[in-house]
Design an enzyme around this catalytic site. Sequence first.
Site, short mmCIF file in Angstrom:
data_model
loop_
_atom_site.label_atom_id
_atom_site.label_comp_id
_atom_site.label_asym_id
_atom_site.label_seq_id
_atom_site.Cartn_x
_atom_site.Cartn_y
_atom_site.Cartn_z
N LYS A 158 0.87 -1.18 -0.01
CA LYS A 158 0.02 -0.05 0.09
C LYS A 158 0.94 1.34 -0.05
O LYS A 158 1.74 1.40 0.93
CB LYS A 158 -0.82 0.06 1.41
CG LYS A 158 -2.13 -0.78 1.52
CD LYS A 158 -2.74 -0.45 2.62
CE LYS A 158 -3.97 -1.33 2.77
NZ LYS A 158 -4.71 -1.07 4.06
N GLY A 164 -8.47 6.26 -1.93
CA GLY A 164 -9.22 5.83 -3.13
C GLY A 164 -8.75 4.54 -3.87
O GLY A 164 -9.05 4.61 -5.14
N GLY A 165 -8.37 3.75 -3.20
CA GLY A 165 -7.60 2.55 -3.80
C GLY A 165 -6.67 2.51 -4.59
O GLY A 165 -6.02 1.61 -5.15
N HIS A 234 -11.47 -2.09 -4.91
CA HIS A 234 -11.09 -1.31 -3.72
C HIS A 234 -12.09 -0.35 -3.46
O HIS A 234 -11.83 0.71 -2.62
CB HIS A 234 -9.67 -1.18 -3.37
CG HIS A 234 -8.73 -2.06 -3.51
ND1 HIS A 234 -8.82 -3.31 -2.85
CD2 HIS A 234 -7.79 -2.37 -4.23
CE1 HIS A 234 -7.97 -4.05 -3.14
NE2 HIS A 234 -7.32 -3.68 -3.85
N GLU A 274 -11.45 3.10 9.71
CA GLU A 274 -11.74 1.94 8.82
C GLU A 274 -11.07 0.47 9.37
O GLU A 274 -9.82 0.59 9.71
CB GLU A 274 -11.25 1.99 7.45
CG GLU A 274 -12.13 3.12 6.56
CD GLU A 274 -11.97 3.26 5.35
OE1 GLU A 274 -12.74 3.88 4.70
OE2 GLU A 274 -10.61 3.18 4.80
N ARG A 296 -12.66 13.03 7.86
CA ARG A 296 -13.83 13.87 7.10
C ARG A 296 -15.29 13.02 7.15
O ARG A 296 -15.24 12.29 7.59
CB ARG A 296 -13.33 14.09 5.62
CG ARG A 296 -13.22 12.54 4.74
CD ARG A 296 -13.09 12.80 3.32
NE ARG A 296 -12.27 11.62 2.98
CZ ARG A 296 -12.81 10.51 2.60
NH1 ARG A 296 -14.10 10.40 2.71
NH2 ARG A 296 -12.37 9.50 1.85
P1 ADP Z 1 -15.12 6.93 0.85
O1 ADP Z 1 -14.70 5.90 1.90
O2 ADP Z 1 -15.96 8.09 1.64
O3 ADP Z 1 -16.02 6.54 -0.13
P2 ADP Z 1 -13.05 7.30 -0.91
O4 ADP Z 1 -12.02 7.01 -0.68
O5 ADP Z 1 -13.98 6.60 -1.78
O6 ADP Z 1 -13.73 7.41 0.55
O7 ADP Z 1 -13.02 9.10 -1.33
C1 ADP Z 1 -14.23 9.79 -1.26
C2 ADP Z 1 -13.89 11.01 -2.06
O8 ADP Z 1 -12.55 11.53 -1.95
C3 ADP Z 1 -13.76 10.73 -3.58
O9 ADP Z 1 -14.40 11.74 -4.19
C4 ADP Z 1 -12.63 10.58 -3.84
O10 ADP Z 1 -12.27 10.61 -5.25
C5 ADP Z 1 -11.73 11.39 -2.95
N1 ADP Z 1 -10.50 11.24 -2.55
C6 ADP Z 1 -10.18 9.97 -1.64
N2 ADP Z 1 -8.83 9.88 -1.25
C7 ADP Z 1 -8.35 10.69 -2.14
C8 ADP Z 1 -6.96 11.31 -2.22
N3 ADP Z 1 -5.85 10.65 -1.82
N4 ADP Z 1 -6.67 12.17 -3.34
C9 ADP Z 1 -7.79 12.89 -3.98
N5 ADP Z 1 -9.19 12.56 -3.66
C10 ADP Z 1 -9.36 11.50 -2.83
P1 ADP Z 2 -7.85 3.55 0.55
O1 ADP Z 2 -7.10 4.71 1.40
O2 ADP Z 2 -7.37 3.52 -0.94
O3 ADP Z 2 -9.24 3.61 1.08
P2 ADP Z 2 -7.40 1.19 2.70
O4 ADP Z 2 -6.36 0.94 3.32
O5 ADP Z 2 -8.83 1.93 3.23
O6 ADP Z 2 -7.03 2.40 1.14
O7 ADP Z 2 -8.05 -0.22 1.61
C1 ADP Z 2 -8.95 -0.15 0.82
C2 ADP Z 2 -9.58 -1.50 0.64
O8 ADP Z 2 -8.80 -2.38 0.39
C3 ADP Z 2 -10.33 -1.93 1.86
O9 ADP Z 2 -11.45 -1.33 1.93
C4 ADP Z 2 -10.28 -3.43 1.56
O10 ADP Z 2 -11.12 -3.68 0.70
C5 ADP Z 2 -8.90 -3.72 0.83
N1 ADP Z 2 -7.86 -3.96 1.88
C6 ADP Z 2 -6.97 -3.06 2.63
N2 ADP Z 2 -6.30 -3.71 3.31
C7 ADP Z 2 -6.53 -4.85 3.41
C8 ADP Z 2 -5.89 -5.93 3.75
N3 ADP Z 2 -5.03 -6.08 4.88
N4 ADP Z 2 -6.16 -7.29 3.63
C9 ADP Z 2 -7.31 -7.29 2.58
N5 ADP Z 2 -7.86 -6.39 2.10
C10 ADP Z 2 -7.56 -5.23 2.40
MG MG Z 3 -9.99 3.24 2.63
#
Ligand code: ADP
Ligand code: ADP
Ligand code: MG
Length: 645
Positions: A158, A164-165, A234, A274, A296
Amino acid sequence: MFDTLLIANRGEIACRVIRTAKAMGLRTVAVHSDVDAMAAHVAMADVAVSLGGASPAESYLRGEAIIAAALDVGAQAIHPGYGFLSENPDFVEAVEAAGLVFVGPSARAIRAMGLKDAAKRLMDEAGVPIVPGYLGKDQEPSRLEVEAAAIGYPVLIKAVAGGGGKGMRLVEAPGDFVDALERAKAEARTAFGNDAVLIEKYIQQPRHIEVQVFGDGQRAVHLFERDCSLQRRHQKVIEEAPAPGMTPEMRAAMGAAAVRAAEAIGYKGAGTVEFIVDGSGGLRPDGFWFMEMNTRLQVEHPVTEMVTGVDLVEWQLRVAGGEALPCGQDELTLTGHAFEARLYAEDVPAGFLPATGRLTALSFPEGVRADSGVRAGDEISPHYDPMIAKVIVHGPTRSVALRQLARGLAQTQVAGTVTNLAFLGALAGHKGFARGEVDTGLIARDLDALTASAGDAPLARAQAALVATGLWENATPETGFALWAPLARQVRLAEGDEEYVITLRVHSPDRVEIDAISAERRGGRWYLDGTAAADVSISGDVITVFAGFGRAYRVVDLLARDAAAEAGGGLTLAPMPGRVVSVHVHAGQAVEAGDRLAVLEAMKMEHTLTAARDGVIAEVLVREGDQVEAGAPLIQLEEEEEAAA
Ligand code: ADP
Ligand code: ADP
Ligand code: MG
């Protein structure tokens, strides 16, 4: 408390915040880019300030311009929504330096949670369980490879700055590690300008369960959990509260851990902790680990609002205004079950590609909460997230709420762009999902079934043919029956790549045979083989029939096709019955292939008739305002000279 609030965002979340702010008697200020000048959030606000530009960098990410706008119009507070500047600590500091209130946590709290590795270390110290893994500074690929082996495959790489995955890679076996590492780093560098990574144990059959927290800077409470396991790559697709199979013990353990996390950083406002949960052997109080905290308001906050009765935006504004926590933990209760589905303009068969377009219809049935930032007539532009709306339901039990969701999606009417509505509908009807067997792999495992084309829809197609020929609404003898009395006629419709030629036999204005289907109008309403016709929406040459999540048929211009096919066609015929809106040529005029000859209108659809080849107009056989039958000759070109052939 402040009396004027600026919302530094757009779309559904800007509208959502404005709604509550107005209900609390606040004056609201919208900011907008040039392309959003007519957007819903602008229309809703009391005051609107243009930021110019189109891309986020030219508009919604211009912190200084937003602060200047706030000072200019007398706003004392700024709500950042989600995305854009919401998790930018430098922006928070700039807002506060300007003497304004930032509706959200402190810059310090955001920084503490901003990088996943530092956040995990901090949570570990606060006694919050974290996913086992490597959080070290040493980023040498050889070192990372050793750490991955020590953690044990499969592992997840990661980006520490990720969101945002993005910047995330699952590695199943040691041989794939180096390649995956390179790609995760490259993605992180482009997306976040920071290519540091951490490595985590990949949890098998993972569930994503998060806890809504709320703090006043000292104390915090939790508002129970949301299950966001229904994900594609994701990205969350459908969220719910509470989590299926949650036990009181595990809820208490997760809630307590989330409150510890929030209090450890003096959290103020709404936030989400999370967790990743091992779903392989049922939920256990020791089977969850901290992933990250989002500092947020979250996209999926409405499901929490539905089961707790709390308006989270109201709480945000009250606490930002200086109030303490609006209530204690023991005053919070969980009632019923809620779902949220994210409706996007995206092309599912093309691999969920974001789509754009002008919405020609958008409506939701009674009984669902639809949080949207667009209205019928608005454009889904390529500059921003293509979310159209969130469809939210609340019922006494999970199975009732899921039925409400399925019904709510089936009765949602959206036209003008492709959407993921049918995909959401398929998910709402998924058997395993109904049984509460959710994990983050569900969608990928069943993707083929969930995205299968809906197949042939003879009734919807017959209805589209009725609309295309003008028979749908045409009742009056002058314009209707007399014109097409004994006719059998054909219309060509395309749905996706499929083309259909449909034959209609008109027995009376109220009785038409459409291929093998009999259509009858009773009491002003059409029935096809006895089934009441669906609603329709027409835009340009596309007819959307609101059956089966909306089926869009394009009326293929028979003439254009036939003319193209026979290449030499010198006679332009009416492709459908209708009214001549305008004639653009006169006898003796030279035209080129593709030049506009005339415009024909039927049922609000305009067809531009173009020249099939170069030539000279021999005769114009109609005048503006004429009603014509399908197949009527309209414009004749002079014969081509033999020599030209
Ligand atoms: P949620 O868990 O609320 O769905 P998301 O990760 O999908 O969170 O992000 C919510 C919003 O924030 C989306 O519009 C996404 O495009 C934006 N976003 C999330 N992380 C980032 C980032 N690192 N940089 C820019 N935009 C982000
Ligand atoms: P982001 O900042 O992009 O939202 P997260 O760390 O919240 O990243 O992870 C996004 C998604 O990836 C999670 O909702 C889950 O589906 C998957 N994920 C993250 N960490 C793990 C893990 N250790 N094992 C399995 N799936 C994971
Ligand atoms: Mg997340």
